[in-house]
Each structure stands twice: as structure tokens, then as C-alpha cells.
Scaffold this motif. Structure first.
Motif, PDB file in Angstrom:
ATOM      1  N   ILE A 268       0.812  -1.208   0.000  1.00 24.77           N
ATOM      2  CA  ILE A 268       0.000   0.000   0.000  1.00 24.77           C
ATOM      3  C   ILE A 268       0.848   1.261   0.000  1.00 24.77           C
ATOM      4  N   PHE A 269       2.148   1.142   0.147  1.00 25.98           N
ATOM      5  CA  PHE A 269       3.020   2.305   0.144  1.00 25.98           C
ATOM      6  C   PHE A 269       4.068   2.134  -0.953  1.00 25.98           C
ATOM      7  N   ARG A 270       4.139   3.101  -1.842  1.00 26.16           N
ATOM      8  CA  ARG A 270       5.128   3.107  -2.909  1.00 26.16           C
ATOM      9  C   ARG A 270       5.672   4.523  -3.053  1.00 26.16           C
ATOM     10  N   ASP A 273       3.587   7.774  -4.281  1.00 31.77           N
ATOM     11  CA  ASP A 273       2.190   7.761  -3.873  1.00 31.77           C
ATOM     12  C   ASP A 273       1.939   8.828  -2.798  1.00 31.77           C
ATOM     13  N   GLY A 275       0.718   9.681   0.972  1.00 34.88           N
ATOM     14  CA  GLY A 275       0.576   9.113   2.299  1.00 34.88           C
ATOM     15  C   GLY A 275      -0.166  10.066   3.214  1.00 34.88           C
ATOM     16  N   ILE A 355       5.089  10.566  -0.866  1.00 36.19           N
ATOM     17  CA  ILE A 355       6.064   9.622  -0.312  1.00 36.19           C
ATOM     18  C   ILE A 355       7.288   9.588  -1.224  1.00 36.19           C
ATOM     19  N   ILE A 364       8.634   5.370   6.568  1.00 37.57           N
ATOM     20  CA  ILE A 364       8.167   6.102   5.398  1.00 37.57           C
ATOM     21  C   ILE A 364       8.593   7.552   5.536  1.00 37.57           C
ATOM     22  N   SER A 383      -2.290   4.893   3.173  1.00 34.31           N
ATOM     23  CA  SER A 383      -2.127   5.358   1.804  1.00 34.31           C
ATOM     24  C   SER A 383      -3.419   6.001   1.343  1.00 34.31           C
TER      25      SER A 383
END
Length: 536
Positions: A268-270, A273, A275, A355, A364, A383
């Protein structure tokens, strides 16, 4: 303290003639019986050592050593010596170490007061196996639980090394440097000792077969080289805990699990993206006086609701929230009625950012600093699904001679002369009132019509002499508004005006997953929040 027991190599005999010299007095002291001057000195050694390969230069194979020392039997396991191993359980007493490259066996513990004469029972050596200083392998099962990997190796000229990877998968000791990818199970370890090159040791280092000038490097004005730390390739062992997952049933899940990861978890975190950091709090109001304004502990909040002591929500029309300054004002006619005091404000404040870094340990990094204070107990990081601009609209307007209860987006049957002029008087749609629906205005005579929705059913009636604006009871705003000036002439019973309204909505699949466990509550709930042009 350690010592090596001597071994007799050769005995030489020599005959000499001793002569007496004149005018020389020789004094001799002797005793034929012991006296009170006799003494015994006891020496305590903390280690006992033997060279098992004395006289030849060959490498010992791991697991091939077995010998007796006194009444004890010793075997080797990955560079360690164990004595009196139980054949039924395989357990023994760890008593020392063995260097497979040099053959030196050193004992930390042994049975005292016995004849410590070593009797070799088994020993296998080789000249074909070269020592290594780099190990790469892949575990047969994946993924591996973070922090569970342990690698055991035996050094050629040292003792056993026990290596453990941290939560990030890094292996770092004075002799071992590597990493493990917990998702793929790939392990890569280099064995070397960072050594400073000085005038005293340069000649010895340059004389090594592995030495190359390109291997030297400089740090803080000093010259270093990574000296290989040789290990026995046959001694490498590892232990790890891997996860095993039950395949997801697509019928229960509601979608095909073909493209999901083996563990069913979706990242769910890239990097790149959005946050969102959010902190949820609950503050009890000191009173519930109508018209009174109450200050919350935080400002620039993004959401707020009032509820009583039983968790029942206070109607939204009974208070007003100032989100910028974090204030709640009760309406002038506020009354508890069925609510139970005290009243509490449940609110949330958030920060949103881009992010730019995601670490395997869960850290993060955002491209901008946060503007609120967050504590670990009341904060979460999530996210954001970027929807973009949303606006309601209407589509597929057409007229039809007869209503046949078929919700098609194209007309059927013969054309009619009556029409609605949406070029000059377009159907008015608002984001607040519009819903996703197909509408049909079905005439009952030449002036009156019924308002029917494909899903909503008949919701109202209208006529050509007034604006048609049926009310959405959820939002207190019209579903749509058809202007009276847009109606043409020639309408007859059975004619229909068809159009679709598209709501300011975004399609989202929501799947809630609960891990296997015993239920702890009979009911549960969650909320989905939409953020629009807000960064609090």
C-alpha cells in the motif's frame, strides 16, 4: 592459559667420558629419603590443546572427527567439539572448538583426574576442498519471517560463527557482512575482516595469494583492505521460519486471487504515492449548554462528531464545527432528549504528503514536514487513493414515444415531435444532490408526468408549468432540476423523457480481511472517509 602436549619426534644417545681434575673439590648434596622439604605444585589450565593434523597440511572435513580423551568420547559439529553425545537424543556437552584448516583442537572442559591421553578414532582430511569467503543460497520456502534467519559456519582458522539477520535483513559482524531478502529467500554473505594497512603488516599482506592493489581503499586518511576470512564450505548451515498461507478462495473473496501475492498482502506504500498521517482523539466536553462554544485540544482538524456516553451520535444539525480553529458550538435549541451526558467530541487531524522513500522496516519519508504533533498510541499512517476531480453530470438524454420499462440508453420505436431543449436550458446537476441513476419522466397526459428511477422507483410527479426538482432526502438537495422553459409542445400520454445522472462518486472495491481467530465481539463497524481539497 593453554598449552600443547609435547610429542616425541626422535631420541639421540651420546657417550661422554667425565674426568676428574686435580686440585678440585667437588661438593655433592643428596638425600636418600624424603624430608619435610618435599612439595607438590598444582597447575590449573583453562584450555587443553591437541594438533590432530601434526606433520601434514590437509583440511579436515566437517563432521568427520571422533576421538577419546580419557573416558570421554568427542565429536565435531560445525567447528564445535561435543563430548559424550547421547545416541538416542543427539545431545552432548559442548567442550571446545576445532579449526578445520589447522587441525588444532582446543578444549574448554574435560573430565579431570583421569589419564588425558588422546586416542583418535575417526578423521577425514582432504586437499581438494578450497576454503571460501563468499556464500550465496536461497531458502526453499518463502517468505521468511523477518528476524528469524540464523546462519552457522565454521572458520578454517577459527571457531564457529553464528550469524543472525536483523528485522531489515542485514547481517553485520566483524567477520561477516551480508543480507537476506525475506520475500525471495535469497541470502548473500561475504566473510572478511576490515584491516588497516601499516608499515608493519604491508609486506605480509602483499605476500598473500589473494592480494591485489585494487583491493585497497582509503577512509579518514588511512589505508584499509578487506582480508578474507576463510570458512569451510561444508559447514554452512542455516535455520529460518517461513510463512505458509492458505490459498484464497475467489468465491469468498469476491475477486480473482490469481494476481495477488502468495501471502495475499498487497503493498500500500510506494514511492511517488500519497501518504496520510492521521491522529484520532476523543475529548469530553465539560458541559452541554445550548449555544455554548467549546474549544478542542487541537486545531486544523479534518473531521469531528459528537456522541453521548453510550456512543450514540448527536444529530449533525444540533452543532456546528469550526475545523480551522478546532471549536464546537452547540445549537441554540440543543437538548439532550434521549442522549446521555456527558457529551464527547471525537475528532481527527491529518497531514498528507508525497512519499519519497519506503524502507523494508516500515519507515516512510514524506517530501514535506508534518504540521501536527503525533503520538504512536493514537496515530496511524495510511495510503491515499487519489481520485482526482469529481463532478456530477447528466448523459444520454432522449425522448421516446412509449415507455416500455426497458432501461436502455438509446431510444426505441418511432420518433416524436415533442422534445426538451437542453441546449438553452440544460438539466441542472449538483454534486450534493445527484446520484448514480437512470431517470424516466413518463407523461400521464399532455402536461403531467411521473418521475421514475431505475433503482429508486417513482419518487415524485411533475408538470410542464413548473421546474421539476425532486428532493434527495439524504442530502436535502435536488437530484436534478429540469427547467420549465425547456419543454416543447406536443407531449402526449405515454411519452417519456429519458436521461441518466452521474454522481460525483468514485468506484472503490472494499475488502475487509480478518485473520483466523476466535471472535471477541459480536458486532463491529468501520468508516470510509472522502477527502476533498483539504490538507489539515
Amino acid at each position: 592459559m593453554g598449552f600443547i602436549m609435547p610429542q616425541t619426534d626422535n631420541i639421540l644417545s651420546e657417550i661422554k667420558t667425565l674426568k676428574a681434575f686435580g686440585a678440585t673439590n667437588i661438593s655433592v648434596k643428596y638425600r636418600d629419603t624424603s624430608s619435610i622439604s618435599a612439595s607438590t605444585k598444582q597447575v590449573t589450565a583453562d584450555k587443553l590443546g591437541f594438533d590432530l593434523t601434526q606433520g601434514f597440511d590437509e583440511q579436515i572435513l566437517s563432521g568427520s572427527v571422533r576421538f577419546k580423551l580419557g573416558a570421554d568420547t568427542f565429536i565435531d559439529r560445525t567447528g564445535l567439539l561435543y563430548r559424550n553425545v547421547d545416541s538416542a537424543t543427539g545431545s552432548g556437552i559442548q567442550s571446545g572448538t576445532i579449526q578445520y584448516g589447522t587441525g588444532i583442537a582446543e578444549f574448554d572442559s574435560w573430565t579431570p583426574n583421569v589419564d588425558n591421553q588422546l586416542t583418535l578414532q575417526s578423521l577425514t582430511t582432504t586437499t581438494d576442498m578450497l576454503p571460501i569467503h563468499h556464500v550465496s543460497f536461497r531458502t526453499p520456502t518463502i517468505p521468511i519471517r523477518p528476524g528469524s534467519l540464523t546462519v552457522v559456519v565454521a572458520a578454517i582458522a577459527g571457531s564457529q560463527l553464528i550469524l543472525t539477520a536483523d528485522e531489515a535483513g542485514i547481517i553485520e559482524t566483524a567477520q561477516a557482512h551480508g543480507f537476506v531478502n525475506y520475500e525471495t529467500g535469497f541470502v548473500d554473505i561475504y566473510f572478511y575482516v576490515k584491516t588497516e594497512i601499516t608499515g608493519a603488516n604491508r609486506d605480509a599482506i602483499e605476500a598473500e595469494e589473494w592480494y591485489l592493489p585494487q583491493l585497497e581503499f582509503t577512509e579518514a586518511g588511512k589505508t584499509y583492505i578487506n582480508v578474507p576470512y576463510w570458512i569451510d564450505a561444508t559447514s554452512v548451515r542455516y535455520n529460518a521460519i517461513a510463512y505458509t498461507y492458505i490459498p484464497l478462495d475467489s468465491e469468498i473473496l469476491g475477486l480473482s486471487a490469481t494476481r495477488l501475492p502468495p501471502d495475499g498482502r498487497v503493498p500500500i506504500f510506494r514511492v511517488g504515492d500519497i501518504g496520510v498521517i492521521a491522529s484520532s482523539k476523543k475529548q469530553e466536553l465539560p458541559s452541554h449548554v445550548a449555544g455554548q462554544t467549546y474549544q478542542l485540544d487541537d486545531q486544523r482538524i479534518s473531521w469531528c462528531e459528537l456522541e453521548d456516553s453510550n456512543g450514540v451520535k448527536v444529530p449533525f444539525d444540533m452543532y456546528v464545527v469550526d475545523y480551522d480553529y478546532g471549536r464546537v458550538t452547540l445549537s441554540g435549541d440543543f437538548a439532550l432528549n434521549a442522549l446521555v451526558a456527558p457529551i464527547s467530541a471525537a475528532y481527527r487531524y491529518q497531514d498528507m504528503g508525497l512519499i519519497n522513500d519506503v524502507q523494508i522496516n516500515g519507515q516512510i519519508t514524506l517530501t514535506k514536514p508534518v504540521t501536527h504533533n503525533y503520538d504512536a498510541d493514537n496515530s496511524i499512517v495510511g495510503s491515499a487513493l487519489v481520485v482526482g476531480d469529481m463532478f456530477s453530470r447528466y448523459t444520454s438524454r432522449f425522448v421516446q414515444e412509449t415507455w416500455n420499462n426497458v432501461w436502455a440508453d438509446v431510444p426505441s420505436g418511432a420518433g416524436i415531435s415533442a422534445n426538451y431543449n437542453d441546449a438553452l436550458y440544460p438539466i441542472q446537476i449538483t454534486n450534493k444532490g445527484a446520484i448514480q441513476e437512470r431517470w424516466a419522466l413518463v407523461f400521464t397526459d399532455n402536461a403531467n408526468f411521473r418521475i421514475i428511477g431505475e433503482v429508486s422507483g417513482q419518487i415524485d410527479t411533475g408538470n410542464l408549468n413548473s421546474d421539476c426538482a425532486p428532493m434527495n432526502p439524504t442530502t436535502n438537495a435536488p437530484y436534478f432540476k429540469v427547467k420549465k422553459e425547456g419543454w416543447g409542445t406536443g407531449w402526449a400520454s405515454g411519452n417519456v423523457l429519458r436521461f441518466n445522472t452521474v454522481a460525483a462518486m468514485y468506484p472503490i472495491w472494499c475488502i475487509r480481511t480478518v485473520k483466523q481467530s476466535e471472535p471477541t465481539t459480536l458486532s463491529d463497524n468501520f468508516q470510509i472517509m472522502f477527502r476533498g481539497d483539504i490538507d489539515r
